[in-house]
Enzyme design. Structure first.
Site, PDB file in Angstrom:
ATOM      1  N   ASP A   9      52.544  -0.798  17.380  1.00  0.00           N
ATOM      2  CA  ASP A   9      52.452  -0.762  15.763  1.00  0.00           C
ATOM      3  C   ASP A   9      51.172  -1.455  15.082  1.00  0.00           C
ATOM      4  OD1 ASP A   9      52.881  -1.517  12.879  1.00  0.00           O
ATOM      5  OD2 ASP A   9      54.073  -3.227  13.009  1.00  0.00           O
ATOM      6  N   ILE A  10      50.635  -0.398  14.292  1.00  0.00           N
ATOM      7  CA  ILE A  10      48.607  -0.830  13.596  1.00  0.00           C
ATOM      8  C   ILE A  10      49.063  -1.881  13.086  1.00  0.00           C
ATOM      9  CG2 ILE A  10      49.447   0.879  11.794  1.00  0.00           C
ATOM     10  CD1 ILE A  10      46.454   2.065  12.559  1.00  0.00           C
ATOM     11  N   ASN A  23      48.986   8.950   0.878  1.00  0.00           N
ATOM     12  CA  ASN A  23      48.953  10.073   0.329  1.00  0.00           C
ATOM     13  C   ASN A  23      48.250  10.480  -0.826  1.00  0.00           C
ATOM     14  OD1 ASN A  23      50.360   8.754  -1.445  1.00  0.00           O
ATOM     15  ND2 ASN A  23      52.089   8.513  -0.936  1.00  0.00           N
ATOM     16  N   GLY A  31      56.467   5.690   6.647  1.00  0.00           N
ATOM     17  CA  GLY A  31      56.112   6.318   7.634  1.00  0.00           C
ATOM     18  C   GLY A  31      55.223   5.184   7.752  1.00  0.00           C
ATOM     19  N   ASP A  33      52.138   3.844   6.687  1.00  0.00           N
ATOM     20  CA  ASP A  33      51.514   3.558   4.706  1.00  0.00           C
ATOM     21  C   ASP A  33      52.973   2.547   4.681  1.00  0.00           C
ATOM     22  OD1 ASP A  33      51.075   3.637   2.315  1.00  0.00           O
ATOM     23  OD2 ASP A  33      51.484   5.540   1.821  1.00  0.00           O
ATOM     24  N   SER A 122      48.775  12.610  10.041  1.00  0.00           N
ATOM     25  CA  SER A 122      48.626  13.946   9.352  1.00  0.00           C
ATOM     26  C   SER A 122      50.209  14.187  10.091  1.00  0.00           C
ATOM     27  CB  SER A 122      48.075  14.843   9.386  1.00  0.00           C
ATOM     28  OG  SER A 122      47.256  14.744   8.382  1.00  0.00           O
ATOM     29  N   GLY A 124      53.231  12.798  11.307  1.00  0.00           N
ATOM     30  CA  GLY A 124      53.622  12.419  11.449  1.00  0.00           C
ATOM     31  C   GLY A 124      55.585  13.798   9.385  1.00  0.00           C
ATOM     32  N   TYR A 126      53.968  14.519   7.712  1.00  0.00           N
ATOM     33  CA  TYR A 126      52.645  16.212   7.032  1.00  0.00           C
ATOM     34  C   TYR A 126      52.894  16.866   8.393  1.00  0.00           C
ATOM     35  CZ  TYR A 126      50.823  14.010   2.714  1.00  0.00           C
ATOM     36  OH  TYR A 126      51.053  13.612   1.810  1.00  0.00           O
TER      37      TYR A 126
HETATM   38  P1  ADP Z   1      51.211  11.701   7.742  1.00  0.00           P
HETATM   39  O1  ADP Z   1      52.322  11.443   6.128  1.00  0.00           O
HETATM   40  O2  ADP Z   1      49.880  11.565   8.095  1.00  0.00           O
HETATM   41  O3  ADP Z   1      52.035  12.274   8.511  1.00  0.00           O
HETATM   42  P2  ADP Z   1      52.947   9.286   8.914  1.00  0.00           P
HETATM   43  O4  ADP Z   1      53.097   7.322   8.477  1.00  0.00           O
HETATM   44  O5  ADP Z   1      54.575  10.126   8.225  1.00  0.00           O
HETATM   45  O6  ADP Z   1      51.763   9.711   8.299  1.00  0.00           O
HETATM   46  O7  ADP Z   1      53.281   9.845   9.920  1.00  0.00           O
HETATM   47  C1  ADP Z   1      51.664   9.338  11.210  1.00  0.00           C
HETATM   48  C2  ADP Z   1      51.575   8.791  12.347  1.00  0.00           C
HETATM   49  O8  ADP Z   1      51.588   7.042  11.917  1.00  0.00           O
HETATM   50  C3  ADP Z   1      53.172   9.074  12.994  1.00  0.00           C
HETATM   51  O9  ADP Z   1      52.584   9.691  14.542  1.00  0.00           O
HETATM   52  C4  ADP Z   1      53.987   8.060  12.878  1.00  0.00           C
HETATM   53  O10 ADP Z   1      54.940   8.130  14.705  1.00  0.00           O
HETATM   54  C5  ADP Z   1      53.374   6.895  13.008  1.00  0.00           C
HETATM   55  N1  ADP Z   1      53.661   5.887  12.546  1.00  0.00           N
HETATM   56  C6  ADP Z   1      54.227   5.107  11.802  1.00  0.00           C
HETATM   57  N2  ADP Z   1      54.132   3.791  11.508  1.00  0.00           N
HETATM   58  C7  ADP Z   1      53.515   3.403  12.066  1.00  0.00           C
HETATM   59  C8  ADP Z   1      52.611   1.890  12.835  1.00  0.00           C
HETATM   60  N3  ADP Z   1      53.771   1.539  12.376  1.00  0.00           N
HETATM   61  N4  ADP Z   1      51.821   2.411  13.064  1.00  0.00           N
HETATM   62  C9  ADP Z   1      51.295   2.888  13.848  1.00  0.00           C
HETATM   63  N5  ADP Z   1      51.612   4.609  13.541  1.00  0.00           N
HETATM   64  C10 ADP Z   1      52.788   4.737  12.864  1.00  0.00           C
END
Ligand code: ADP
Length: 173
Positions: A9-10, A23, A31, A33, A122, A124, A126
């Protein structure tokens, strides 16, 4: 520069900056964000709202990046970048995705940051195919000029994404 692929988890990372796959409104979303805004607390949204709008509601064009404080996060800063929506690959998506990584690294260099963590921008909602995204992203990071962060993490959400990025890294370096 050292690039490392991790799974997790970032929002939990103790680095100088984490990158948000935002966005163009910069006002939060789903996601990663949503997770970043929840973990950073409401002051992050206020800081994003205070960034200048280039046109009504639009604070960051695709491929560009903006920086705010990290507030309640362990990270001191959040670098917000807007990845491309995947439209099949012929609409400039690779160049835009490369720009996200390059512009985020440039901002990190301007702020003299030593460590930065990226999500899989991108990959997720996107819809960017992860293998292609990893190849473009890692090439952009490996080509980034000296003087930026010496420690670069790509924080993948889930082992499957981690495996894809690890393979791409061993192919690229
Ligand atoms: P985008 O709109 O750029 O595709 P998303 O948030 O939908 O962004 O997804 C981007 C990536 O981040 C995906 O691989 C998703 O699984 C991942 N992601 C979602 N939550 C977290 C988190 N808490 N830590 C790290 N990566 C995450």
């Amino acid at each position: 520069m050292n690039i490392e692929i991790i799974v997790g988890d970032i929002t939990a990372l103790d680095v100088d900056a984490i990158v948000n796959a935002a966005n163009s409104t910069l006002l939060g979303g789903g996601g990663v964000d949503g997770a970043i805004h929840r973990a950073a607390g409401p002051r992050l949204l206020e800081a994003c709202e205070a960034l200048p709008e280039l046109s009504p509601g639009m604070r960051c064009p695709t491929g560009e990046a903006r920086i705010t404080a990290g507030f309640d996060l362990g990270a001191r800063y959040v670098i917000h970048t807007v990845g491309p929506i995947w439209l099949g690959g012929g609409s400039g998506e690779p160049e835009q995705l490369a720009s996200c990584y390059r512009n985020s690294m440039t901002l990190a260099a301007e702020y003299d940051l030593a460590s930065i963590a990226f999500p899989a921008i991108s990959c997720g909602v996107y819809g960017y195919p992860p293998k292609r995204a990893a190849r473009v992203a890692l090439r952009s990071l490996l080509d980034s000029p000296q003087g930026g962060p010496s420690k670069v993490l790509v924080c993948c959400f889930g082992q499957d994404m981690g495996a894809i990025w690890r393979e791409a890294l061993s192919d690229a370096s």
